[in-house]
Enzyme design. Structure first.
Site, PDB file in Angstrom:
ATOM      1  CG  ASP A 153      28.991 -19.782   8.189  1.00  9.48           C
ATOM      2  OD1 ASP A 153      28.810 -20.046   6.684  1.00  9.48           O
ATOM      3  OD2 ASP A 153      28.077 -18.073   7.930  1.00  9.48           O
ATOM      4  CE  LYS A 170      24.196 -18.608   7.182  1.00  9.77           C
ATOM      5  NZ  LYS A 170      25.256 -18.505   6.615  1.00  9.77           N
TER       6      LYS A 170
END
Ligand code: ATR
Length: 485
Positions: free
Chosen positions: A320, A284
Site C-alpha cells: 500500500d 491487515k
C-alpha cells in the site's frame, strides 16, 4: 476434467431456456431445478432436455435442502416419474429419498443417479462404493466451516477403494473457492448460476468462471493464490491477476477467500497449498502475528497487505505504501515530493500507510480526523501536526495545502453522496488524492476537479500495489501497461 453445470432456477421453462442460450458456449451441462418452476410449468419437465440439447440433471429439492418444493412426497414421486420419461442425463435424489421403482426406471432409461448428502460427517462408505454418483453439499458460513469441508473432501479423496466419480459443493461466499477448484478437489461437476442469482455473485456466473478464473484450465497442480478479507467478494483483484497469469502462460489462479478467522485460514493455506495472498480489511494488522519475516514498511505501519510463502515460512509486505506513492511520483517525480505540505484526512489503517509513505518521502504532514485522539496518536508516532475534523482542522488543512489525501470511507459506495470535508475550498494548483476506488470519482474528487486540481483516484493505487504483488508472487513483471479491470 470437472464439468461446469448451470443451475436453472427460473419459474418458467422459457426463462430457463433463455439462460441456457445465454451461456451455452460456456457450460457442459445444466441442472433443471424443477422445484423452482411455477405449478403450470411442471407438466412439461419431461420435454425439457430436448428443448435445450445439452445434458441435463433433473432435481426436485425440498426446502430442507435449499430447494422450494413443499408439496407431498407422493407429488414429488409423481413428478420424478414424469421427468424420467424424458431424455435426462442425470437425476439427483437426496440421500433419504429411496424409491426403488424410480431408481429402476432411471437405470433402465440410462439416466445416471446422483445421490445428494447434505452432511459430510454422515457419509457412508457404501455410498462411495455404489453405482450412484455421491454428491456432498454443505453451506459454508465461516472459514471454519469451509476448512472442515476441505479437510473432509481431501480425506475422501485419499480413500483408495473409492475411485469413482463424486461431486463436492460448498455453497456461499466462504465456499466459493470450491466452485473454481472443482478439478483440484476431485469433483466431477461444479455448479454455477446466471449472473446475480447465487451468493458469490459477480464471480460464479459461467462467463466469469471461464474468462476470469479459466475454470477449464485448472489442473491438480495449478498454483493457488488469493485474497483474504471480510467482506471480500466485491474485490477486483482476480480481474487484475488472472489475465496476467494467462498472458504469461503461468499455471496459476487467484481467488477470493472470504475469511472471518485467521487461524483457520492459515490451516486452509497449508492444506490447500496457497502460495501467496493479498490481505484486505479487516486482516491487515492481525495477519502480522503469523509472519516469519516482514518488510520495513510492515514494521513501520503495523499493516501488511501481501503475504508470500517461501518454503514453510511466510513473508509479509506492505505494498500500500509504494502503491500509494507510485501515482504521485508519476506526476511529480520523487524529488518534488520533498518539502511539500500535505493534509491527510482520516487516521485509520489506510492513513497509517499513507502517513508513513509521505513522511518517508520528506513531505510535511498534518492529520485531521473525526476522532481527534486517533489523529493525535498517529501524528505523535510520525511527528506530524494534527487536529479534529472541524474548524481547527480546516485551518490546519489550509496551511498544509499542496497535497490533500482522503483516506476515510466517506463517499465510498454505496454511500456515494458523502464528503468528509464539505466546507473545504480547493485551489487549482493542489493535488487531491482519494483512496476510494468505488466509485472511481468520489464527490470529494469531483469538487477538486471542478476547482482545477490534479486529482488521483484509489483505482491507480489498487493497480500499482497489485503489480508489485504479482511480481512477488511470480517473480515476473506485471505484463500489461494499465488497467485490466
Ligand atoms: P481503513 O483501514 O480503511 O483506514 P479504519 O481503520 O476503520 O479503516 O479507519 C476508518 C477511517 O475513516 C477513520 O479515520 C474514521 O474516523 P474515526 O477515527 O473518527 O472513526 C474515518 N471515518 C469513518 N467514517 C467516518 C465518517 N462518517 N466521518 C468521518 N470520518 C469517518
Amino acid at each position: 476434467m470437472a464439468l461446469l453445470c448451470l443451475e436453472l432456477t427460473g419459474k418458467k421453462i422459457r426463462e430457463n431456456i433463455q439462460q441456457v442460450e445465454k451461456y451455452r458456449s460456456s457450460v457442459d451441462l445444466v441442472e433443471l431445478r424443477a422445484d423452482c418452476l411455477a405449478g403450470e410449468e411442471l407438466f412439461q419437465i419431461h420435454k425439457f432436455p430436448l428443448m435445450v440439447s445439452l445434458p441435463v440433471i433433473l432435481s426436485i429439492r425440498r426446502e430442507e435442502t435449499g430447494g422450494s418444493f413443499n408439496a407431498s412426497e407422493e407429488e414429488r414421486r409423481k413428478l420424478f416419474e414424469l421427468g424420467l420419461t424424458g431424455n435426462y442425463a442425470f437425476v439427483d435424489f437426496e440421500a433419504g429419498f429411496q424409491v426403488p421403482s424410480l431408481k429402476e426406471k432411471a437405470l433402465n432409461s440410462g439416466i445416471k443417479i446422483i445421490r445428494s448428502f447434505y452432511n459430510l460427517s454422515g457419509v457412508e462408505r457404501s455410498a462411495l462404493l455404489s453405482s450412484e454418483i455421491p454428491k456432498f453439499e454443505v453451506r459454508s458460513s465461516s472459514t471454519a466451516d469451509f476448512l472442515r469441508f476441505i479437510e473432509a473432501v481431501l480425506s475422501l479423496k485419499e480413500e483408495p477403494s473409492c475411485s469413482g466419480r463424486r461431486i463436492f459443493v460448498a455453497r456461499g461466499d466462504y465456499g466459493f473457492p470450491s466452485v473454481v477448484l472443482a478439478e483440484k478437489l476431485g469433483s466431477f461437476i461444479t455448479y454455477c448460476s446466471a449472473e446475480g442469482r447465487e451468493s458469490a455473485h459477480g464471480h460464479s456466473d459461467p462467463e466469469t468462471l471461464q474468462e476470469i478464473y479459466r475454470f477449464k484450465n485448472i489442473k491438480r497442480e495449478t498454483s493457488l493464490f488469493g485474497i483474504i478479507g471480510n467482506p471480500v467478494m466485491h474485490t477486483r483483484s482476480p480481474r487484475i491477476h488472472n489475465p496476467a497469469f494467462k498472458h504469461l502462460g503461468i499455471d496459476a489462479v487467484y481467488i477470493p477467500f472470504q475469511t472471518d478467522t485467521l487461524p483457520e485460514f492459515m490451516k486452509l493455506m497449508d492444506i490447500m497449498d496457497i502460495r501467496g495472498f493479498s490481505v484486505t480489511i479487516p486482516h491487515k494488522e492481525r495477519i502480522i502475528e503469523f509472519l516469519d519475516s516482514q518488510s520495513e514498511a510492515v514494521s513501520a505501519t503495523g499493516s501488511c497487505n501481501t503475504v508470500v510463502r517461501r518454503g514453510k515460512k511466510l513473508h509479509g509486505e506492505n505494498y500500500d505504501v509504494e502503491g500509494f506513492l507510485d501515482p504521485l511520483k508519476k506526476r511529480l517525480g520523487s524529488e518534488r515530493l520533498k518539502g511539500m505540505k500535505a493534509t491527510v484526512i482520516g487516521a485509520g489503517g489506510a492513513a497509517r500507510s499513507v502517513v508513513f509513505a509521505l513522511v518517508s518521502s520528506g513531505v510535511e504532514v498534518c492529520i485531521i480526523n473525526r476522532t481527534k485522539e486517533k489523529a493525535e496518536k498517529l501524528a505523535k508516532e510520525f511527528r506530524c501536526k494534527y487536529e479534529g475534523l472541524d474548524e481547527s482542522g480546516l485551518d490546519l488543512a489550509r496551511i498544509y495545502n499542496n497535497l490533500v489525501v482522503q483516506t476515510t470511507s466517506v463517499g465510498m459506495y454505496p454511500n456515494v453522496d458523502g464528503d468528509p470535508l464539505p466546507e473545504y475550498e480547493f485551489k487549482r494548483d493542489q493535488i487531491v488524492y482519494d483512496l476510494i476506488y468505488i466509485p472511481e470519482e468520489t464527490n470529494f474528487l469531483k469538487r477538486a476537479k471542478e476547482a482545477g486540481c490534479t486529482v488521483i483516484g484509489g483505482g491507480e493505487m489498487l493497480l500499482q500495489q497489485a503489480y508489485r504483488q504479482f511480481s512477488l508472487f511470480t517473480g515476473k513483471q506485471y505484463p500489461f501497461n494499465g488497467s485490466r479491470d
